[in-house]
Design an enzyme around this catalytic site. Structure first.
Site, PDB file in Angstrom:
ATOM      1  N   ARG A  65       0.856  -1.206   0.000  1.00  0.00           N
ATOM      2  CA  ARG A  65       0.000   0.000   0.000  1.00  0.00           C
ATOM      3  C   ARG A  65       0.883   1.245   0.000  1.00  0.00           C
ATOM      4  O   ARG A  65       0.592   2.240  -0.646  1.00  0.00           O
ATOM      5  CB  ARG A  65      -0.964   0.001   1.201  1.00  0.00           C
ATOM      6  CG  ARG A  65      -1.724   1.315   1.335  1.00  0.00           C
ATOM      7  CD  ARG A  65      -3.052   1.214   2.097  1.00  0.00           C
ATOM      8  NE  ARG A  65      -2.971   0.467   3.337  1.00  0.00           N
ATOM      9  CZ  ARG A  65      -2.357   0.919   4.445  1.00  0.00           C
ATOM     10  NH1 ARG A  65      -1.758   2.091   4.460  1.00  0.00           N
ATOM     11  NH2 ARG A  65      -2.331   0.163   5.532  1.00  0.00           N
ATOM     12  N   ASP A 192      -7.090  17.935 -16.145  1.00  0.00           N
ATOM     13  CA  ASP A 192      -7.354  16.563 -16.587  1.00  0.00           C
ATOM     14  C   ASP A 192      -6.893  16.506 -18.046  1.00  0.00           C
ATOM     15  O   ASP A 192      -7.558  17.044 -18.929  1.00  0.00           O
ATOM     16  CB  ASP A 192      -8.857  16.276 -16.468  1.00  0.00           C
ATOM     17  CG  ASP A 192      -9.235  14.880 -16.974  1.00  0.00           C
ATOM     18  OD1 ASP A 192      -8.430  14.266 -17.704  1.00  0.00           O
ATOM     19  OD2 ASP A 192     -10.343  14.426 -16.650  1.00  0.00           O
TER      20      ASP A 192
END
Ligand SMILES: *Cc1c(COP(=O)(O)O)cnc(C)c1O
Length: 405
Positions: A65, A192
Site C-alpha cells: 500500500r 485533466d
C-alpha cells in the site's frame, strides 16, 4: 499526526533531452534494482516485504500500500514523460481526482469547467453536497469567466480540461494558470489531460500545478486495465498527494502497474496513427456539411489557440446532425465503429454522449450547458483509415443522409 513515511513509491526522473517517442520506450533501469537484469520490469506481486531487523527498519519497501517496486518503476517513468517533479499511479482516473480533491477543505471552493467528463461532474457534485465545498462551473473557453469566480482566500482548485469532452472546446491553460497564480497564490491549477495524453500536451509546462490522466485511455491504449496517473510540479504537493494515497490505499496494484508500463511504451506510435486517421475523418465529415467539433480543422475558431498549447489535435472528435433520431440511426448502422463509452483504445468507437458517458449529468443541466442531445462522438483507432471512412459513409447513408465522396 502527520505521516512522514518516505515516498519510496515515487522517484523523481527528469527528461534526458530525447524526443518523447524515444523516452516512452526506454524505461530507466535505475528506478528498480533487479538482481537478474530483467529486460521487462518484473511484477512484484507481493503485499509485504521482509525486513532485516526487529524494529522493522532497513528495507526500502515494507508494505505494498505504501510502496511497491513495480509501482515505483511506472511512477518514475510517468514523471519523466509528464516532466513532473513526481508522479503517482492510482486505481482509476476518478481515483486520481478523488486523491486531489482531498486537498480541499470544507469552506473552500473549486472553479471547474461546464463541459466536463460525466464522472468528474458526479464526484464534484458529491463534494459540494457532502463536504461543504462550493463548486463553480464556468465556461473555461473564456479566462474572464474563470477569473470572475476566483476568491483569493477560498479558491483552492481550478480544474480544467482542454480540449473539453464531448464538445471539444479549448481552455487557454497558459493564461488561466498565470492569472490564478497571480490572484490566488494558494490555489492549485489542476488539468485533466486525458484527452491529449502527455504525448501531445504538457500542462505542467503550461503552468499547471497538477496534471492527471485516466490511464484507462491513451496511456494503456487497449482497454484492458483501469488506472489513474497524477503528476505534480512541486515536492510539497507531491507529499500531500502521497499521504492521501498511502492513507487511503488507492495506489495501483503491481500487475496493473506492469500492464500500464507496457501500454505506455507504444503511446507515441498509437497517437500518431490515431490522430492522422482523425484528421482525415474530420475532413470527410466537414465535407458532408455536418457541424464538426475538432481543433485540427482550420475552420475551428480555436484552431490557433489549441496549436499554441498542444502539438496536435488528438483523436477524439464530435459532430452534430441536427436530429437525435438520425444520430441514433447513424450510431446503430456503423459496423466497424463499436458502440462504447471511453476512448484511447486501438479500435475505433462511436457513441452519443448524452445517452452514454454524460447521461449522469441531469438533462436540464445538459441543456443549460448547451450539450446537444444529437451529438455523436468518435474516438478514432489505428485501423486503416479507408475502412473507417467507408464504414462511416455507409452508416450515414443507411441513416438517410446523402454522402459526397
Ligand atoms: C475516463 C475519464 C476519466 C475517468 O477515468 P477512469 O479511469 O474511467 O476512472 C476522467 N477524465 C476523463 C477526461 C476521462 O475520459
Amino acid at each position: 499526526m502527520i505521516d512522514t513515511t518516505p515516498a519510496t513509491s515515487s522517484l523523481t526522473k527528469r527528461a534526458t533531452g530525447y524526443h518523447l517517442a524515444t523516452e516512452l520506450v526506454h524505461i530507466d533501469s535505475d528506478a528498480v534494482k533487479d538482481n537478474y537484469n530483467a529486460s521487462s520490469v518484473p511484477i512484484y506481486q507481493t503485499a509485504t516485504f521482509k525486513q532485516d531487523s526487529a524494529d522493522g527498519s532497513g528495507g526500502e519497501y515494507d508494505y505494498s500500500r505504501s510502496g511497491n517496486p513495480t509501482r515505483t518503476a511506472v511512477e518514475a517513468h510517468m514523471a519523466k514523460i509528464m516532466k513532473a517533479e513526481r508522479a503517482f499511479v492510482v486505481s482509476t482516473g476518478m481515483t486520481a481526482l478523488d486523491v486531489i480533491l482531498r486537498l480541499v477543505k470544507t469552506g473552500q471552493e473549486i472553479v471547474a469547467g461546464d463541459d466536463i467528463y460525466g464522472g468528474t461532474n458526479r464526484l464534484l457534485t458529491y463534494v459540494s453536497q457532502y463536504n461543504g465545498v462550493k463548486v463553480h462551473n464556468v465556461d473555461t473557453t473564456d479566462p474572464k469567466r474563470v477569473e470572475e469566480r476566483l476568491d483569493p482566500i477560498k479558491t483552492r482548485l481550478v480544474l480544467l480540461e482542454s480540449p473539453t469532452n464531448p464538445l471539444i472546446k479549448i481552455a487557454d491553460i497558459r493564461t488561466i494558470a498565470a492569472r490564478v497564480h497571480e490572484l490566488c497564490p494558494s490555489a492549485l491549477v489542476v488539468v485533466d489531460n486525458t484527452m491529449m495524453s502527455p504525448y501531445l500536451q504538457n500542462t505542467l509546462q503550461l503552468g499547471a500545478d497538477i496534471e492527471y490522466h485516466s490511464g484507462t485511455k491513451y496511456l494503456s491504449g487497449h482497454h484492458d486495465l483501469m488506472a489513474g496517473v497524477i503528476g505534480c510540479s512541486s515536492q510539497s504537493v507531491a507529499e500531500s498527494l502521497y499521504f492521501v494515497i498511502n492513507a487511503s490505499g488507492s495506489g495501483l496494484g503491481p500487475f496493473d502497474c506492469w500492464l500500464l508500463l507496457r501500454g505506455v511504451k507504444t503511446l507515441g506510435i498509437r497517437m500518431e496513427k490515431q490522430q492522422s486517421n482523425a484528421i482525415e475523418i474530420a475532413d470527410f465529415l466537414e465535407a458532408q456539411g455536418l457541424k464538426v467539433h475538432y481543433p485540427g480543422l482550420k475552420s475551428n475558431a480555436q484552431y490557433e489557440l489549441h496549436k499554441s498549447l498542444a502539438s496536435g489535435p488528438g483523436a477524439v472528435l464530435s459532430f452534430e446532425t441536427g436530429d437525435v433520431g438520425l444520430s441514433e440511426r447513424i450510431v446503430e448502422s456503423a459496423r466497424l465503429w463499436g458502440i462504447s463509452v471511453s476512448f484511447g483504445c486501438v479500435n475505433s468507437l462511436i457513441s452519443m454522449p448524452c445517452k452514454m458517458s454524460h447521461a449522469s449529468i441531469p438533462a436540464e443541466i445538459r441543456k443549460q450547458r448547451h450539450l446537444p442531445e444529437d451529438l455523436i462522438r468518435l474516438c478514432v483507432g489505428i485501423e486503416h483509415v479507408e475502412d473507417l471512412i467507408n464504414d462511416l459513409s455507409s452508416a450515414l447513408q443507411a441513416a438517410g443522409l446523402k454522402v459526397k465522396r
